[in-house]
Motif scaffolding. Structure first.
Motif, mmCIF file in Angstrom:
data_model
loop_
_atom_site.group_PDB
_atom_site.id
_atom_site.type_symbol
_atom_site.label_atom_id
_atom_site.label_comp_id
_atom_site.label_asym_id
_atom_site.label_seq_id
_atom_site.Cartn_x
_atom_site.Cartn_y
_atom_site.Cartn_z
ATOM 1 N N TRP A 1 12.147 -6.196 13.480
ATOM 2 C CA TRP A 1 11.843 -5.269 12.390
ATOM 3 C C TRP A 1 10.575 -4.484 12.702
ATOM 4 C CZ3 TRP A 1 14.086 -3.017 8.425
ATOM 5 C CH2 TRP A 1 15.264 -3.564 7.905
ATOM 6 N N GLU A 2 9.579 -5.147 13.263
ATOM 7 C CA GLU A 2 8.318 -4.466 13.565
ATOM 8 C C GLU A 2 8.545 -3.314 14.538
ATOM 9 O OE1 GLU A 2 8.820 -7.720 13.593
ATOM 10 O OE2 GLU A 2 7.597 -8.332 11.866
ATOM 11 N N GLU A 3 9.355 -3.554 15.556
ATOM 12 C CA GLU A 3 9.619 -2.501 16.535
ATOM 13 C C GLU A 3 10.447 -1.378 15.923
ATOM 14 O OE1 GLU A 3 11.196 -2.019 21.153
ATOM 15 O OE2 GLU A 3 11.289 -3.971 20.152
ATOM 16 N N ALA A 4 11.416 -1.736 15.087
ATOM 17 C CA ALA A 4 12.251 -0.717 14.442
ATOM 18 C C ALA A 4 11.409 0.188 13.556
ATOM 19 C CB ALA A 4 13.354 -1.389 13.623
ATOM 20 N N LEU A 5 10.567 -0.416 12.717
ATOM 21 C CA LEU A 5 9.737 0.370 11.801
ATOM 22 C C LEU A 5 8.743 1.237 12.564
ATOM 23 C CD1 LEU A 5 9.141 -2.457 9.193
ATOM 24 C CD2 LEU A 5 10.485 -0.375 8.794
ATOM 25 N N GLN A 6 8.155 0.692 13.628
ATOM 26 C CA GLN A 6 7.191 1.457 14.411
ATOM 27 C C GLN A 6 7.869 2.640 15.104
ATOM 28 O OE1 GLN A 6 3.749 0.704 14.472
ATOM 29 N NE2 GLN A 6 3.784 2.820 15.211
ATOM 30 N N THR A 7 9.074 2.405 15.632
ATOM 31 C CA THR A 7 9.821 3.484 16.288
ATOM 32 C C THR A 7 10.126 4.603 15.304
ATOM 33 O OG1 THR A 7 10.828 1.909 17.817
ATOM 34 C CG2 THR A 7 11.924 4.037 17.564
ATOM 35 N N ILE A 8 10.562 4.232 14.103
ATOM 36 C CA ILE A 8 10.893 5.242 13.091
ATOM 37 C C ILE A 8 9.651 6.036 12.706
ATOM 38 C CG2 ILE A 8 11.726 5.587 10.733
ATOM 39 C CD1 ILE A 8 13.448 3.025 11.174
ATOM 40 N N ASN B 1 17.806 -2.253 0.301
ATOM 41 C CA ASN B 1 17.376 -0.864 0.498
ATOM 42 C C ASN B 1 15.955 -0.650 0.004
ATOM 43 O OD1 ASN B 1 19.894 -0.247 1.511
ATOM 44 N ND2 ASN B 1 20.563 0.939 -0.263
ATOM 45 N N THR B 2 15.653 -1.208 -1.167
ATOM 46 C CA THR B 2 14.313 -1.015 -1.735
ATOM 47 C C THR B 2 13.239 -1.552 -0.804
ATOM 48 O OG1 THR B 2 14.791 -3.036 -2.975
ATOM 49 C CG2 THR B 2 14.937 -0.944 -4.188
ATOM 50 N N GLU B 3 13.467 -2.730 -0.245
ATOM 51 C CA GLU B 3 12.483 -3.328 0.655
ATOM 52 C C GLU B 3 12.359 -2.522 1.947
ATOM 53 O OE1 GLU B 3 9.530 -5.919 2.037
ATOM 54 O OE2 GLU B 3 10.277 -5.353 0.053
ATOM 55 N N ILE B 4 13.479 -2.009 2.435
ATOM 56 C CA ILE B 4 13.430 -1.195 3.654
ATOM 57 C C ILE B 4 12.576 0.051 3.426
ATOM 58 C CG2 ILE B 4 14.807 0.228 5.209
ATOM 59 C CD1 ILE B 4 17.064 -1.853 4.896
ATOM 60 N N PHE B 5 12.752 0.697 2.286
ATOM 61 C CA PHE B 5 11.966 1.912 2.038
ATOM 62 C C PHE B 5 10.514 1.587 1.684
ATOM 63 C CE2 PHE B 5 16.176 3.866 1.878
ATOM 64 C CZ PHE B 5 15.935 4.977 2.667
ATOM 65 N N ARG B 6 10.263 0.423 1.118
ATOM 66 C CA ARG B 6 8.862 -0.004 0.955
ATOM 67 C C ARG B 6 8.190 -0.136 2.326
ATOM 68 N NH1 ARG B 6 11.220 -3.909 -2.467
ATOM 69 N NH2 ARG B 6 11.061 -3.334 -4.658
ATOM 70 N N LEU B 7 8.894 -0.772 3.260
ATOM 71 C CA LEU B 7 8.341 -0.976 4.598
ATOM 72 C C LEU B 7 8.191 0.351 5.344
ATOM 73 C CD1 LEU B 7 10.359 -4.163 5.577
ATOM 74 C CD2 LEU B 7 7.913 -4.045 5.059
ATOM 75 N N SER C 1 4.769 1.977 6.767
ATOM 76 C CA SER C 1 4.657 2.415 8.156
ATOM 77 C C SER C 1 4.200 3.866 8.255
ATOM 78 C CB SER C 1 6.011 2.264 8.862
ATOM 79 O OG SER C 1 6.415 0.914 8.895
ATOM 80 N N MET C 2 4.573 4.673 7.258
ATOM 81 C CA MET C 2 4.174 6.079 7.245
ATOM 82 C C MET C 2 2.794 6.285 6.640
ATOM 83 S SD MET C 2 6.595 7.835 8.705
ATOM 84 C CE MET C 2 6.331 9.523 8.137
ATOM 85 N N GLY C 3 2.184 5.212 6.128
ATOM 86 C CA GLY C 3 0.851 5.324 5.553
ATOM 87 C C GLY C 3 0.828 5.762 4.111
ATOM 88 N N PHE C 4 1.948 5.629 3.390
ATOM 89 C CA PHE C 4 1.988 6.009 1.973
ATOM 90 C C PHE C 4 1.366 4.875 1.154
ATOM 91 C CE2 PHE C 4 6.227 8.427 2.873
ATOM 92 C CZ PHE C 4 5.530 9.371 3.610
ATOM 93 N N ASP C 5 0.334 5.187 0.384
ATOM 94 C CA ASP C 5 -0.382 4.123 -0.323
ATOM 95 C C ASP C 5 -0.317 4.234 -1.840
ATOM 96 O OD1 ASP C 5 -1.946 6.343 -0.666
ATOM 97 O OD2 ASP C 5 -3.717 5.546 0.350
#
Length: 691
Positions: A82-89, A465-471, A475-479
């Motif tokens: 998951w870490e690699e997937a999120l970082q790649t995106i 889905n909700t957790e995926i978009f939270r992550l 990853s995009m820096g939305f706070d």
């Protein structure tokens, strides 16, 4: 051994939105049954949903993030974290967003109808990002727009009243396959002496069980409705008191309807004038007698050039005859407008900065192939697909495949299985099924707010889905704090409990009970109260005039038909429609072996006369084609398809068809008259035997 029962709700794109009881033994869901206490589900599920555990525990479930290692379309992947997937995106999206976030496009529809998993955290993410907006019109927006111009909102006859009707007209639908719990009510009405009429170009499973089947030409429903108005007005079968009190524009409507005598309607619709007259008399007299006369219109009516107008014309009939006076009268297209869904709280449109462009999901094939231009804006550089399978369901499928095959297009797909669309993904993220997450549901076929409790823990590394978009937001820096809200907190905002219809809504109590009916009148428009600008049913719509549309009911011919385009019909003389197959729901369940086995293989229903003219016999493999593309199916010779019409029940995954194609190879990206919806059933083809 520990066994419990969990209250849940069916998430699928179906008007029934069934209340489920999930049996869980030692953390494993072992059975899914209908809730016998829920008034509309009544303990009965369709074959598809009764096998939901088979889908959840399917051997092919995607349970880990994946990265593409082959060419786009090959479907070759390797497992990553998951870490690699999120970082790649994030690494791919950040530079695109810095140049122009409109180059990023979400693509989703109703893979889940849930208000939480379907449209809350994902909408917040894309609003914060500033991505292009998606015009989600692929199913119902044409009819909803025509109905809204006339009646004001998607509000209609309560499902629980249909069994009390004495006449039910099923217009453009096959509820045995796609609206089972309405069909149960219609059958009860039939046993009580009601007459059932089906209006459909195809003699579907439902039409075969009705007293009468009116097999009109595809795309001519608006003309039939005008013909019914003509007879009702000419024979004084209208309710003058209801018209005077609760409608506007009757004198103008009267003049328009008189332009459509039964003989003209018969020629346009390919039926007899007698059918028009007798149907109008049956309907008008049932309304006049004070017995319930109800129309159940469905989405088959609207998937043609004039689809929005067709629904508008039909929606005029209950006001013209006063059918709305009776709780079992009137019309249902959708009940979705009955629900005070708190979309602003869920989706947070206030996060948007400016107004991004909008891309229509039905023209995705063309739009993915467009270069940057002042008119279009930036080229689409990234697509995030969730709750949808565009490679199978979007029209003009070869163009869709060309667009997703672009090597410079970065594609992320959230999915349960390796669908046709997943084969084109760069990163695949495993999503939970309905048994593994929380959700709240409105419906479009009945009037119950619904709760879905998670029955089991997520399988493998799947995430909601909700957790995926939270992550992804993290990853995009939305706070913004909104990205930290839990699913329960989101569900608690699903309905506006300051609205009188949902005044009793409380998420915790809804979770415990599973369902709660809206507080609404038994007959919503018995005394007017239409949510239109005038407060009345609008036979004449000023809003339509302002939008450049004919303000009165009219007939808009199909884009593709022998009458409207004879040159095209000379080359492709057969009309084609592709309604849902009984054992699939859109493209969901196609990979469930037992259901696919029940459906058999892709087939084409074709009239004996059309077969004879082409040397086609039952069981022959045939090629269905036009200028957009072609697909192969097995011929079924049957008069269920009227002469000049072929029917390809859909939607098959392309990879599971013998030629790797489905019916959307030949459908068009053209849009409807209103609502910007697709024209799936506005298609001319030719058919030939495959050597």
């Amino acid at each position: 051994m520990t066994t419990t029962q969990v209250r849940a709700a069916c998430p699928l794109d179906c008007p029934d939105t069934c209340a489920l009881l999930v049996t869980v033994t030692d953390g494993v869901a072992t059975a899914v049954k209908g809730d016998p206490d829920h008034p509309t589900t009544a303990g009965v599920l369709c074959t598809k949903v009764s096998r939901f555990t088979e889908r959840t525990y399917h051997a092919d479930r995607l349970l880990h993030p994946l990265r593409r290692v082959g060419k786009k379309g090959e479907g070759k992947f390797e497992r990553i974290s998951w870490e690699e997937a999120l970082q790649t995106i994030a690494d791919r999206l950040k530079p695109i967003a810095a140049r122009d976030p409109q180059a990023i496009l979400p693509y989703s529809y109703c893979g889940t109808m849930g208000l939480v998993q379907g449209e809350s955290m994902s909408s917040r993410f894309f609003n914060q990002l500033g991505a292009s907006l998606l015009d989600r019109t692929i199913c119902a927006s044409a009819g909803a727009t025509g109905y809204r111009y006339t009646v004001g909102a998607s509000i209609g006859t309560d499902l629980e009243q249909f069994q009390n009707a004495k006449l039910i007209i099923i217009w453009g639908g096959n509820p045995i396959a796609s609206n089972l719990h309405f069909w149960m009510r219609a059958q009860e009405a039939k046993r009580n002496g009601a007459t059932l009429i089906a209006i459909d170009p195809y003699r579907s499973l439902t039409a075969e069980k009705c007293h009468q089947h009116v097999a009109l030409l595809p795309g001519t429903d608006a003309a039939l409705a005008l013909g019914l108005m003509h007879v009702l007005i000419s024979e004084d079968l209208v309710d003058h008191d209801y018209i005077a009190q609760y409608t506007i524009g009757y004198p103008e409507l009267q003049q328009r309807a008189l332009e459509w005598p039964p003989e003209r309607v018969a020629e346009v619709c390919g039926i007899t004038a007698t059918e028009v007259v007798e149907l109008a008399r049956l309907y008008g007299r049932a309304c006049r007698s004070g017995e319930g006369a109800a129309i159940r219109a469905n989405y088959g009516v609207q998937r043609v050039h004039g689809g929005g107008m067709a629904v508008r014309n039909i929606a005029c009939l209950p006001a013209l005859t006063g059918a709305w006076r009776h709780p079992a009268g009137g019309m249902q297209l959708s009940s979705s407008g009955s629900f005070p869904v708190n979309r602003k709280a869920l989706q947070r449109p206030d996060l948007l900065k400016g107004t991004p462009r909008t891309i229509n999901m039905s023209t995705i094939g063309d739009d993915l192939l467009k270069a940057a231009s002042p008119e279009f804006g930036p080229q689409v550089e990234a697509v995030i697909v969730y709750n949808s399978n565009p490679l199978a369901v979007a029209p003009d499928s070869s163009k869709v495949a060309q667009g997703f095959a672009r090597e410079d297009l970065f594609t992320v797909v959230l999915e349960h299985f390796q669908t046709d669309t997943v084969d084109y993904a760069d990163i695949v993220l495993p999503a939970t099924t309905q048994l593994e997450h929380i959700d709240a549901h409105s419906t479009y076929g009945h009037l119950y707010m619904m709760a879905n409790n998670a029955a089991v823990a997520p399988l493998g590394e799947a995430k909601a889905n909700t957790e995926i978009f939270r992550l992804l937001a993290q990853s995009m820096g939305f706070d913004d704090p909104c990205f930290q809200e839990s699913d329960d907190a989101l569900a608690a905002k699903a309905f506006d409990n300051t609205d009188a219809r949902a005044v009793h809504f409380d998420w915790e109590s809804l979770k415990r009970r599973g369902w709660q009916k809206l507080a609404m009148a038994a007959a919503p428009f018995a005394e007017g109260g239409f949510p239109t600008p005038s407060g009345k049913c609008e036979f004449y719509s000023s809003a339509m005039a302002q939008a450049g549309l004919d303000p009165l009911p009219t007939y808009i011919a199909p884009h593709e038909s022998p009458a409207s385009n004879p040159a095209l019909a000379a080359r492709f003389p057969l009309a084609m429609i592709s309604p849902p197959a009984r054992n699939f729901l859109n493209s969901t369940f196609v990979n469930v072996k037992s259901l696919r086995a029940a459906e058999g293989e892709p087939h084409l229903d074709i009239h004996p006369d059309d077969c004879a003219a082409r040397g086609i016999a039952a069981g022959d493999m045939v090629r269905i084609f036009n200028d957009r593309g072609s697909f192969v199916a097995k011929a079924r010779v049957t008069d269920k398809a009227r002469k000049g019409l072929v029917v390809g029940l859909s939607v098959w995954w392309k990879k599971l068809a013998s030629d790797g194609k489905n019916a959307n190879e030949v459908t068009s990206q053209r849009l409807t008259d209103m609502g910007r919806a697709p024209t799936f059933y506005d298609t001319l083809v030719e058919v030939e035997k495959v050597a």
